[in-house]
Design an enzyme around this catalytic site. Sequence first.
Site, PDB file in Angstrom:
ATOM      1  N   GLN A  71      46.991  35.018  50.793  1.00 28.17           N
ATOM      2  CA  GLN A  71      47.809  35.601  49.544  1.00 28.17           C
ATOM      3  C   GLN A  71      46.827  36.625  48.576  1.00 28.17           C
ATOM      4  O   GLN A  71      45.715  36.198  48.600  1.00 28.17           O
ATOM      5  CB  GLN A  71      48.484  34.443  48.696  1.00 28.17           C
ATOM      6  CG  GLN A  71      49.592  33.737  49.337  1.00 28.17           C
ATOM      7  CD  GLN A  71      49.173  32.684  49.904  1.00 28.17           C
ATOM      8  OE1 GLN A  71      48.014  32.361  50.487  1.00 28.17           O
ATOM      9  NE2 GLN A  71      49.971  31.615  49.558  1.00 28.17           N
ATOM     10  N   GLU A  72      47.547  37.445  48.014  1.00 28.59           N
ATOM     11  CA  GLU A  72      46.699  38.466  47.239  1.00 28.59           C
ATOM     12  C   GLU A  72      45.727  37.842  46.424  1.00 28.59           C
ATOM     13  O   GLU A  72      44.537  37.995  46.126  1.00 28.59           O
ATOM     14  CB  GLU A  72      47.631  39.265  46.407  1.00 28.59           C
ATOM     15  CG  GLU A  72      46.712  40.580  45.951  1.00 28.59           C
ATOM     16  CD  GLU A  72      47.855  41.662  45.516  1.00 28.59           C
ATOM     17  OE1 GLU A  72      49.008  41.385  45.454  1.00 28.59           O
ATOM     18  OE2 GLU A  72      47.234  42.801  44.891  1.00 28.59           O
TER      19      GLU A  72
END
Length: 177
Positions: A71-72
Amino acid sequence: MGLIMAKLFQSWWVGKKYKIIVVGLDNAGKTTILYNYMTKDQVETKPTIGSNVEELTYRNLDFVIWDIGGQESLRKSWSTYYVQTDVVIVVIDSSDTTRLPIMKEQLHNMLQHEDLARSHILVLANKQDLSGSLNPAEVSLQLDLQILRNRKWQINGCCAVKGEGLPEALEWIANNI
Ligand code: G3D
């Protein structure tokens, strides 16, 4: 003296564990791949929070495999896992063409890191079963892999949910490490 050194080297080498990190954007199939190697079964996966780590022995080679969350918010911490990495497995969702530029930037940035200067790179173009997926040659072009220099790299297609292409990937690692 030579014999003692040889024995010391042998005992160190026998205990050697090769470090593999598995990176890629969220939903690419990293956890599915890792657990396919561990169990050979399809598993139910959840988004990786932080990392999963597993040990695997293949052809008398011992591997420690880190599956790092994609995830970012977690990508900024990838570099904390780089030290002494022998192989980076980059997992791509080949059907997620809109996010390939993000992964391209992420990949080329991470390969600038000095801790990865000697690491081999294995790109897995996953989800080859989905219609609309790019084939490995197309993924390779999108990621600009041809500009990689002074390191061993390879791209393979795979379908992690069926386990297709994963034995070949492990074989490449064992042959090239
Ligand atoms: P991640 O660890 O990279 O975040 P996951 O990715 O391993 O959690 O997989 C994300 C989703 O993609 C999962 O579906 C998983 O079953 C699916 N997936 C993984 N590999 C493949 C593949 O080769 N083909 C297809 N069609 N799907 C795949 P869910 O529905 O559980 O989110």
